[in-house]
Design a protein around this motif. Structure first.
Motif, PDB file in Angstrom:
ATOM      1  N   SER A  72     -19.063  -4.491  22.196  1.00  0.00           N
ATOM      2  CA  SER A  72     -20.185  -3.555  22.100  1.00  0.00           C
ATOM      3  C   SER A  72     -19.726  -2.102  22.167  1.00  0.00           C
ATOM      4  O   SER A  72     -20.430  -1.197  21.713  1.00  0.00           O
ATOM      5  CB  SER A  72     -21.207  -3.845  23.203  1.00  0.00           C
ATOM      6  OG  SER A  72     -20.658  -3.610  24.481  1.00  0.00           O
ATOM      7  N   ARG A 102     -27.240  -7.614  18.692  1.00  0.00           N
ATOM      8  CA  ARG A 102     -27.678  -6.825  17.535  1.00  0.00           C
ATOM      9  C   ARG A 102     -29.200  -6.735  17.482  1.00  0.00           C
ATOM     10  O   ARG A 102     -29.763  -5.659  17.227  1.00  0.00           O
ATOM     11  CB  ARG A 102     -27.151  -7.454  16.241  1.00  0.00           C
ATOM     12  CG  ARG A 102     -27.669  -6.755  14.983  1.00  0.00           C
ATOM     13  CD  ARG A 102     -27.254  -7.490  13.717  1.00  0.00           C
ATOM     14  NE  ARG A 102     -25.838  -7.359  13.439  1.00  0.00           N
ATOM     15  CZ  ARG A 102     -25.302  -6.337  12.799  1.00  0.00           C
ATOM     16  NH1 ARG A 102     -26.072  -5.316  12.401  1.00  0.00           N
ATOM     17  NH2 ARG A 102     -24.008  -6.298  12.554  1.00  0.00           N
ATOM     18  N   TYR A 103     -29.868  -7.845  17.775  1.00  0.00           N
ATOM     19  CA  TYR A 103     -31.325  -7.886  17.651  1.00  0.00           C
ATOM     20  C   TYR A 103     -32.011  -7.207  18.832  1.00  0.00           C
ATOM     21  O   TYR A 103     -33.005  -6.495  18.664  1.00  0.00           O
ATOM     22  CB  TYR A 103     -31.782  -9.345  17.507  1.00  0.00           C
ATOM     23  CG  TYR A 103     -31.118 -10.028  16.336  1.00  0.00           C
ATOM     24  CD1 TYR A 103     -31.662  -9.939  15.051  1.00  0.00           C
ATOM     25  CD2 TYR A 103     -29.929 -10.726  16.491  1.00  0.00           C
ATOM     26  CE1 TYR A 103     -31.042 -10.540  13.965  1.00  0.00           C
ATOM     27  CE2 TYR A 103     -29.298 -11.325  15.412  1.00  0.00           C
ATOM     28  CZ  TYR A 103     -29.860 -11.221  14.152  1.00  0.00           C
ATOM     29  OH  TYR A 103     -29.234 -11.808  13.081  1.00  0.00           O
ATOM     30  N   SER A 105     -30.905  -4.784  20.538  1.00  0.00           N
ATOM     31  CA  SER A 105     -30.689  -3.334  20.498  1.00  0.00           C
ATOM     32  C   SER A 105     -31.197  -2.718  19.200  1.00  0.00           C
ATOM     33  O   SER A 105     -30.956  -1.531  18.947  1.00  0.00           O
ATOM     34  CB  SER A 105     -29.202  -3.024  20.662  1.00  0.00           C
ATOM     35  OG  SER A 105     -28.466  -3.484  19.543  1.00  0.00           O
ATOM     36  N   GLY A 107     -30.095  -3.090  16.296  1.00  0.00           N
ATOM     37  CA  GLY A 107     -28.962  -2.664  15.499  1.00  0.00           C
ATOM     38  C   GLY A 107     -28.134  -1.547  16.087  1.00  0.00           C
ATOM     39  O   GLY A 107     -27.132  -1.133  15.488  1.00  0.00           O
ATOM     40  N   THR A 110     -23.555  -3.853  18.078  1.00  0.00           N
ATOM     41  CA  THR A 110     -23.192  -5.127  17.465  1.00  0.00           C
ATOM     42  C   THR A 110     -22.154  -5.803  18.350  1.00  0.00           C
ATOM     43  O   THR A 110     -21.666  -5.208  19.321  1.00  0.00           O
ATOM     44  CB  THR A 110     -22.624  -4.928  16.047  1.00  0.00           C
ATOM     45  OG1 THR A 110     -21.468  -4.069  16.127  1.00  0.00           O
ATOM     46  CG2 THR A 110     -23.660  -4.312  15.117  1.00  0.00           C
ATOM     47  N   CYS A 111     -21.813  -7.038  18.007  1.00  0.00           N
ATOM     48  CA  CYS A 111     -20.882  -7.793  18.846  1.00  0.00           C
ATOM     49  C   CYS A 111     -19.810  -8.441  17.972  1.00  0.00           C
ATOM     50  O   CYS A 111     -19.805  -9.654  17.765  1.00  0.00           O
ATOM     51  CB  CYS A 111     -21.646  -8.849  19.641  1.00  0.00           C
ATOM     52  SG  CYS A 111     -20.694  -9.549  21.009  1.00  0.00           S
ATOM     53  N   ASP A 166     -20.300  -9.519  13.440  1.00  0.00           N
ATOM     54  CA  ASP A 166     -21.097 -10.305  14.386  1.00  0.00           C
ATOM     55  C   ASP A 166     -20.242 -11.397  15.024  1.00  0.00           C
ATOM     56  O   ASP A 166     -19.147 -11.701  14.549  1.00  0.00           O
ATOM     57  CB  ASP A 166     -22.299 -10.921  13.664  1.00  0.00           C
ATOM     58  CG  ASP A 166     -23.320  -9.872  13.243  1.00  0.00           C
ATOM     59  OD1 ASP A 166     -23.819  -9.160  14.128  1.00  0.00           O
ATOM     60  OD2 ASP A 166     -23.590  -9.748  12.034  1.00  0.00           O
TER      61      ASP A 166
END
Length: 337
Positions: A72, A102-103, A105, A107, A110-111, A166
């Motif tokens: 992150s 991702r969802y 935050s 977008g 990301t991870c 991702d």
């Protein structure tokens, strides 16, 4: 090109990416000084130092949680869970944090991380070293799940996974680590010679996630398999003489439904093979998708050949695996249906 085992190809993929991008870090239990229980990371700490490849405590939730924080904040962690069976303490971190970052935050974060895990049986490891838990990951939105069957694919897919924005679950069939599995034998055989190894491109080389490979073209029946079961399927087709098309899925999520549907519409029959248990296994998803997308082309019900619906049987390991004889019977029965 170079001839490699899957272990060597996986190590080469990490080596290439660590040299290419200083954000790539590798860590897990025994992966540093020792080079991993299967030696997949041998030499990486000596080459890149203890800040790029290092050992972690025996804490899977800590390993995954740390990697999520690293990802992150901009690093590209490629971590190892020593056996897929050990990932359960980290499952909440994988599902509730990595898959959803991702969802959650919108977008903003990301991870981009890879979780490597040896999967499946073949080493007489019993119930805690031989599970095939891929369905636990394919069910989770936000995760990608990869299962290579040969060294070339292992390198290309692992590099693609490290480059993916991702989280990717990268499952490595341990029976294939040192060379192709002889699918004609339903019992252990003396495996693996240098003559059987794959030609693997040197340097940077990736394969797109979500694209299956047609290993053998055929007109009578479609076989869907991945990992070790690709070799069992090939052996069964050779033993029965059926003109089957064999598809190595390579990536379970995202799934190459286009290639699957085109094949089944052509052949009219489908057999799914995997090592994991039958009930709620990934084969159930494949069978449902084939039925939904190819119903009017099917000449017979979709068949599944899998492991048993039991805890992993240590003493009966090689009876538990779908062997070429059991897969062959399913092929014949599907042709006769």
């Amino acid at each position: 090109m170079a001839r490699m085992t899957m272990i060597e190809a996986i190590r080469d993929a990490m080596d290439v990416m660590m040299a290419r991008d200083e954000r790539v870090v590798v860590f897990g239990e025994d992966v540093g000084y020792f080079g991993g229980v299967f030696r997949c990371t041998a030499g990486l700490q000596q080459k890149y130092g203890k800040t790029r490849c290092f050992d972690a405590p025996i804490s899977e939730s800590g390993i995954v949680g740390t990697a999520i924080g690293m990802a992150s904040y901009g690093l590209l962690p490629c971590i190892e869970i020593q056996f897929a069976d050990y990932m359960y303490p980290a499952y909440d971190q994988i599902v509730s944090e990595a898959a959803r970052l991702r969802y959650r935050s919108n977008g903003e974060f990301t991870c981009p991380m890879v979780i490597r895990m040896p999967t499946g049986g073949g080493i007489f490891g019993g119930q805690t070293h031989s599970q095939s838990p891929e369905a636990l990951f394919t069910h989770v939105s936000g995760l990608k799940t990869v299962v290579p069957s040969n060294p070339r694919d292992a390198k290309g897919l692992l590099i693609a996974a490290i480059e993916d924005p991702d989280p990717v679950i990268f499952l490595e069939p341990k029976r294939l680590y040192n060379g192709p599995f002889d699918g004609h034998h339903d019992r252990p055989v003396t495996p693996w010679s240098k003559h059987d190894l794959s030609e693997v491109p040197t340097g940077h080389f990736n394969l797109p996630l979500g694209k299956a490979s047609i290993l053998r073209e055929g007109a009578a029946l479609t076989v869907l398999a991945y990992g070790t079961m690709v070799y069992v399927a090939q052996a069964a087709v050779e033993e029965t003489g059926i003109d089957a098309e064999i598809i190595d899925l390579r990536t379970l999520i995202p799934l190459d439904l286009e290639t699957i549907a085109a094949s089944v519409r052509k052949t009219g029959r489908c057999v799914v093979v995997h090592e994991a248990t039958l009930t709620s296994g990934f084969g159930a998803e494949l069978a449902a998708l084939v039925q939904e997308n190819c119903f009017f082309h099917l000449e017979a019900p979709v068949a599944r050949v899998t492991g048993w619906d039991t805890p992993y049987p240590h003493a009966q390991e090689w009876d538990y695996f779908p062997g070429s004889a059991r897969v062959g019977r399913a092929l014949v029965e599907t042709m006769e249906a």
